[in-house]
Design a protein around this motif. Structure first.
Motif, PDB file in Angstrom:
ATOM      1  N   LEU A 323      14.477-106.755  13.156  1.00 54.88           N
ATOM      2  CA  LEU A 323      13.818-105.518  12.730  1.00 54.88           C
ATOM      3  C   LEU A 323      13.834-105.439  11.215  1.00 54.88           C
ATOM      4  CD1 LEU A 323      13.968-101.952  14.081  1.00 54.88           C
ATOM      5  CD2 LEU A 323      14.806-102.325  11.763  1.00 54.88           C
ATOM      6  N   GLN A 324      12.710-105.046  10.645  1.00 51.97           N
ATOM      7  CA  GLN A 324      12.621-104.787   9.209  1.00 51.97           C
ATOM      8  C   GLN A 324      11.919-103.448   9.014  1.00 51.97           C
ATOM      9  OE1 GLN A 324      13.704-106.571   6.228  1.00 51.97           O
ATOM     10  NE2 GLN A 324      13.266-104.471   5.587  1.00 51.97           N
ATOM     11  N   LYS A 325      12.590-102.547   8.289  1.00 56.52           N
ATOM     12  CA  LYS A 325      11.990-101.240   8.017  1.00 56.52           C
ATOM     13  C   LYS A 325      11.957-100.978   6.520  1.00 56.52           C
ATOM     14  CE  LYS A 325      12.468 -98.307  12.061  1.00 56.52           C
ATOM     15  NZ  LYS A 325      12.946 -96.987  12.525  1.00 56.52           N
ATOM     16  N   VAL A 326      10.894-100.301   6.103  1.00 55.66           N
ATOM     17  CA  VAL A 326      10.745 -99.873   4.712  1.00 55.66           C
ATOM     18  C   VAL A 326      10.441 -98.382   4.724  1.00 55.66           C
ATOM     19  CG1 VAL A 326       9.492-100.153   2.559  1.00 55.66           C
ATOM     20  CG2 VAL A 326       9.845-102.131   4.059  1.00 55.66           C
ATOM     21  N   HIS A 327      11.188 -97.633   3.921  1.00 52.28           N
ATOM     22  CA  HIS A 327      10.998 -96.183   3.833  1.00 52.28           C
ATOM     23  C   HIS A 327      10.661 -95.822   2.383  1.00 52.28           C
ATOM     24  CE1 HIS A 327      11.707 -91.897   4.660  1.00 52.28           C
ATOM     25  NE2 HIS A 327      12.399 -91.854   3.523  1.00 52.28           N
ATOM     26  N   TYR A 328       9.600 -95.045   2.212  1.00 48.34           N
ATOM     27  CA  TYR A 328       9.186 -94.617   0.867  1.00 48.34           C
ATOM     28  C   TYR A 328       8.998 -93.106   0.883  1.00 48.34           C
ATOM     29  CZ  TYR A 328       6.219 -94.005  -3.269  1.00 48.34           C
ATOM     30  OH  TYR A 328       5.692 -93.587  -4.475  1.00 48.34           O
ATOM     31  N   GLU A 329       9.644 -92.452  -0.086  1.00 45.76           N
ATOM     32  CA  GLU A 329       9.583 -91.000  -0.178  1.00 45.76           C
ATOM     33  C   GLU A 329       9.159 -90.629  -1.598  1.00 45.76           C
ATOM     34  OE1 GLU A 329      12.786 -87.471   0.667  1.00 45.76           O
ATOM     35  OE2 GLU A 329      12.708 -89.148   2.085  1.00 45.76           O
ATOM     36  N   PRO A 330       7.826 -90.579  -1.836  1.00 43.13           N
ATOM     37  CA  PRO A 330       7.352 -90.335  -3.207  1.00 43.13           C
ATOM     38  C   PRO A 330       7.751 -88.971  -3.742  1.00 43.13           C
ATOM     39  CG  PRO A 330       5.537 -90.198  -1.642  1.00 43.13           C
ATOM     40  CD  PRO A 330       6.720 -90.707  -0.883  1.00 43.13           C
ATOM     41  N   ARG A 331       7.827 -88.009  -2.844  1.00 43.21           N
ATOM     42  CA  ARG A 331       8.314 -86.684  -3.234  1.00 43.21           C
ATOM     43  C   ARG A 331       8.826 -85.976  -1.981  1.00 43.21           C
ATOM     44  NH1 ARG A 331       2.715 -86.517  -3.986  1.00 43.21           N
ATOM     45  NH2 ARG A 331       1.557 -85.075  -2.617  1.00 43.21           N
ATOM     46  N   GLU A 332       9.473 -84.851  -2.204  1.00 38.79           N
ATOM     47  CA  GLU A 332      10.097 -84.135  -1.096  1.00 38.79           C
ATOM     48  C   GLU A 332       9.059 -83.781  -0.028  1.00 38.79           C
ATOM     49  OE1 GLU A 332      13.232 -80.413  -0.450  1.00 38.79           O
ATOM     50  OE2 GLU A 332      12.151 -80.644  -2.342  1.00 38.79           O
ATOM     51  N   ASN A 333       9.441 -84.006   1.243  1.00 43.62           N
ATOM     52  CA  ASN A 333       8.621 -83.683   2.423  1.00 43.62           C
ATOM     53  C   ASN A 333       7.478 -84.666   2.666  1.00 43.62           C
ATOM     54  OD1 ASN A 333      10.145 -81.362   3.051  1.00 43.62           O
ATOM     55  ND2 ASN A 333       8.988 -80.170   1.544  1.00 43.62           N
ATOM     56  N   TRP A 334       7.340 -85.705   1.850  1.00 41.19           N
ATOM     57  CA  TRP A 334       6.362 -86.763   2.104  1.00 41.19           C
ATOM     58  C   TRP A 334       7.120 -88.051   2.383  1.00 41.19           C
ATOM     59  CZ3 TRP A 334       1.418 -87.558   3.143  1.00 41.19           C
ATOM     60  CH2 TRP A 334       0.463 -86.584   2.808  1.00 41.19           C
ATOM     61  N   THR A 335       6.850 -88.699   3.512  1.00 38.02           N
ATOM     62  CA  THR A 335       7.513 -89.975   3.804  1.00 38.02           C
ATOM     63  C   THR A 335       6.520 -90.977   4.361  1.00 38.02           C
ATOM     64  OG1 THR A 335       8.124 -89.260   6.048  1.00 38.02           O
ATOM     65  CG2 THR A 335       9.730 -88.876   4.300  1.00 38.02           C
TER      66      THR A 335
END
Length: 803
Positions: A323-335
């Motif tokens: 498994l490979q996961k990438v998480h990006y959160e450019p600003r609060e409440n956006w994922t």
């Protein structure tokens, strides 16, 4: 001077106490509590603990009162100055009464608000139970019965329904595809139990949110998420696990690592498992032992005695999960979340086919499944706060999956080996939205599109000459299955004690199958078939909690399952002497259900959770005798076989009762128990009534759990009731090779029990040891409808190291 020195010392102490982080830990286990919210009286200032339970209190003053709140723990309040050893301990609530669930609407909701019964199991519980596969994870919920035809398998049964009448999802994406069959399925083992964050099992219909197939329940698996850094420095965490089990000489290794930055996080996980042949217990029906098996020596098949008849030869296989996961959160409440999943097994024997006899001799020399491979790429975009008039929360998911499976079989001392390979390419797109319409009303709605393309080939190999020739494939090659749907669900909560939820969904399903290639062998009266059918489904339920002691649930629902490629186009040998052929005259089957539940909570010391349900399944798709071009028999794989087909030829009535009990004897000692009673009848068009095939026997478990500081102990018993011969469905009565024989020589499923002991010790924050001794009395038993006996006495040891 002394005064100034003392003042400086005090200021330094205060600054030091505030600049250093503290840890939030569970009181009994010393395990970190992630997601605990810390706030002051005004609630203006707040912060949240990270995955390690760490939180900074810099924003609070030294003498300020803070509150620590978490849904699964009792709220704690204290002054910052009263914190001892930079640690705050939280006491868990009994059973997590305010637990959050996701599967009911695709967004987080309080479990108390859901009219349906949802069973949750956390990563911590999974790690303690130490399951070998995700099928074992489901079994641990207490309401899912698991059938196995071989060790590399695990087919769930929920409330009398199974296989393609149950839905599996992984991170919100449905795993069910166009060739999910009515026979036993093992796709669930493709999900790595080491990387599951939590599992939710919705008991009963889930068609409003999930569409076709969700007649009896929805099994939702949510994998671990990459964790961001809470500071400017890199956040790193890793886990390594090594495990050994004695009954099948399991050797497992797992590693996962997390790298977190402020806005980006990455999670990588790899697991490898090697299973040897499975040893059954010493005490039980002699019908289950394996006295001999087939080996091929110098090109000839010979029957050889089994050195140890308790060892089921061959059952071993190996599996790798990535498994490979990438998480990006450019600003609060956006994922933005990207997930890549891949799993593959080795070849593994279908054990129940290898124990069949033809006269006095074993029938098959080879009956293997080829590697079961699953790949998924999943991109999910979520916005949790919006001023839009259309939504407050929105989530868009697109996914691609590829499924590959194959079958290889050859009869004893016959040169022809049949090889059939299948693959499915599955595309899906989901849009799910939530809107607060007022202080008391929430709206959930969404759209879904699914497309499946099926590839299927058949080859006959002469193992003596090596010559390959085409033969009939299992499915019509190039066929496709599509689904388009829209749904809406409304939640009305006029006060904290009462919740009404209702919903509706419309689904259009289009199936295209081309039999041109297979007509060379079958000579069907048609070369193509198309199904274009629509279905409305709905649900309405109430949840009433008049006081802390009493909770009531009432839910009515309808659900459907549209015919898939497996139903309309499959060709296979269903049993010795029978072959299933395509049928282009099929309609959806519909389920209408009613459920009533009562929960009694006596001061958080004793909890009783009971439910009863009834389901009517109309236009049931079942396998029945059929004719092809007027013939009731055809030659298939060189054998004259009775012709059968899937048909809308029955209706089913299913009923049951479930009870769960939890008793808090002391803070450290708890008694847990659950029991399931399931009954059902199937009536065909001629009015003949027979027992329901997938109605499991009565089953349950009782656990006595002690948990204190770093040690946890669980002494438990699992038990099943008997199903006599006349309680078995006719299709099961014909499988004498799988069952024990009663005094009259007829197949039946005996009752059984196991006594077990499990323990876990947390040496420190980095090292933990989990050990289990299962089936202590070495019982020999075979769960209902299973083709393989369960493990005998089994010692399981797992060592986990966390960085």
């Amino acid at each position: 001077m002394k005064f100034l020195l003392s003042l400086c010392t005090l200021l330094i102490t205060i600054a030091s106490s505030q600049s250093q982080n503290i840890k939030i830990l569970e009181k009994l286990t010393n395990l970190p509590v992630a997601g605990a919210v810390i706030f002051n009286d005004s609630k203006v200032t707040s912060t949240t603990s990270d995955i390690d339970g760490v939180v900074s209190l810099d924003m609070f003053s030294f003498e300020e009162v803070i509150y620590v709140e978490h849904l699964l723990y009792q709220t704690s309040s204290l002054k910052v100055s009263e914190i001892v050893n930079k640690t705050i301990f939280l006491t868990s609530k009994i059973e997590g009464l305010d637990e959050i669930v996701i599967s009911a609407s695709k967004f987080q909701q309080n479990k108390r608000d859901i009219p349906q019964k949802i069973i949750s199991i956390s990563a911590k519980s999974i790690a303690f139970s130490n399951p070998q596969t995700s099928a074992d994870v489901l079994e641990g919920t207490g309401n899912v019965f698991i059938q196995k035809s071989q060790m590399g398998g695990g087919s769930p049964m929920i409330r009398g329904l199974s296989t393609n009448r149950l839905l599996i999802t992984v991170d919100g994406v449905r795993m069910n595809n166009a060739i999910f069959r009515g026979g036993n399925l093992q796709n669930v083992i493709s999900i790595d139990p080491f990387i599951i964050h939590n599992t939710e099992v919705t008991l009963g219909a889930g068609s409003v949110v999930y569409g076709s197939d969700a007649l009896g329940g929805v099994m939702s698996f949510y994998t671990q998420k990459p964790q961001l850094s809470s500071s400017d420095s890199l956040y790193f965490k890793g886990n390594a696990v090594a495990r050994y089990a004695s009954a099948n000489k399991e050797k497992t290794g797992h590693i996962d690592v997390n790298f977190g930055l402020k806005k980006w996080a990455f999670l990588t996980s790899v697991s490898f498992t090697d299973f040897d042949n499975l040893r059954m217990g010493s005490y039980g029906p002699i019908d289950y032992i394996r006295p001999e098996y087939v080996q091929t020596v110098n090109g000839s098949d010979v029957v050889v005695p089994n050195e140890n008849p308790l060892v089921q030869v061959p059952t071993g296989y190996d599996q790798i999960n990535f498994l490979q996961k990438v998480h990006y959160e450019p600003r609060e409440n956006w994922t933005f979340d990207l997930g890549l999943y891949y799993t593959t097994t080795s070849d593994y024997a279908r054990y129940d086919r290898l124990i069949r006899y033809k006269g006095d001799n074993l029938r098959s020399a080879v009956w293997n499944y080829g590697p079961q491979r699953w790949f998924m790429g999943n991109l999910q975009v979520t916005k949790l706060s919006s001023n839009s008039n259309l939504y407050d929360k929105i989530q868009a998911t697109v996914a691609y999956q590829n499924f590959q499976e194959s079958r290889m079989d050859r009869d004893f001392n016959k040169p022809d080996k049949n090889i059939r390979e299948e693959a499915v390419d599955a595309l899906s797109a989901n849009l799910d939205l939530e809107k607060q319409l007022g202080a008391r009303t929430e709206l959930f709605y969404g759209l879904e599109y699914i497309y499946n393309k099926v590839t299927s080939t058949g080859i006959e190999e002469d193992v003596v000459t090596g010559i390959l020739v085409p033969t009939i494939s299992r499915y019509p090659n190039g066929s496709d299955w599509q689904s388009v749907a829209a749904y809406s669900s409304l939640k009305f909560k006029p006060n904290p004690k009462f919740v009404l939820q209702t919903g509706i969904r419309y689904n259009q399903v289009i199936v295209n199958a081309d039999f041109t290639e297979n007509n060379v062998y079958l000579n069907l009266p048609y070369s193509t078939t198309k199904i274009n059918t629509g279905a409305f489904t709905g649900t309405a339920g109430v949840n009433w909690n008049p006081n802390e002691m009493l909770g009531l649930k009432l839910n009515a629902s309808s659900a459907f399952r549209a015919p898939n490629i497996d139903d309309i186009g499959k060709v296979f040998d269903s049993e010795p002497g029978s072959v299933v052929v395509p049928n282009d005259n099929l309609k959806p089957e519909y389920a209408y259900g009613l459920e009533f539940g009562v929960k009694l909570n006596f001061e958080n010391s004793v909890i009783l959770d009971m439910a009863t349900y009834y389901t009517f399944l109309d236009h049931t798709l079942v396998r029945r005798d059929f004719t092809l071009n007027g013939d009731s028999e055809i030659v298939y794989d060189g054998q004259l076989s009775n012709v059968q087909a899937i048909q809308n030829a029955a209706e089913s009535r299913i009923y049951g009762f479930e009870v769960r009990m939890l008793v808090k004897v002391t803070d450290a000692l708890k008694l847990k128990s659950h029991y399931n009673i399931i009954g059902g009848k199937e009536q065909d068009d001629a009015g003949e009534t027979t027992p329901l095939r997938h109605a499991a026997p009565q089953f349950g478990a009782t656990h006595l759990v002690w948990q204190k500081d770093k040690l946890q102990l669980d002494a438990f018993a699992n038990y099943n009731s008997e199903l006599s011969n006349n309680q078995l469905a006719p299709s099961e009565q014909e499988k004498g090779y799988m069952y024990a024989l009663d005094a009259n020589g007829k197949p039946y499923s005996p009752s059984w029990y196991t006594l077990n002991l499990r323990t876990q010790y947390q040496f420190n924050a980095a090292v933990s040891l989990t050990a289990s001794l299962e089936n202590i009395t070495d019982q020999r038993y075979r769960p209902y409808s299973s083709g393989i006996s369960a493990a005998g006495r089994n010692l399981i040891i797992a060592l986990k190291y966390t960085l």
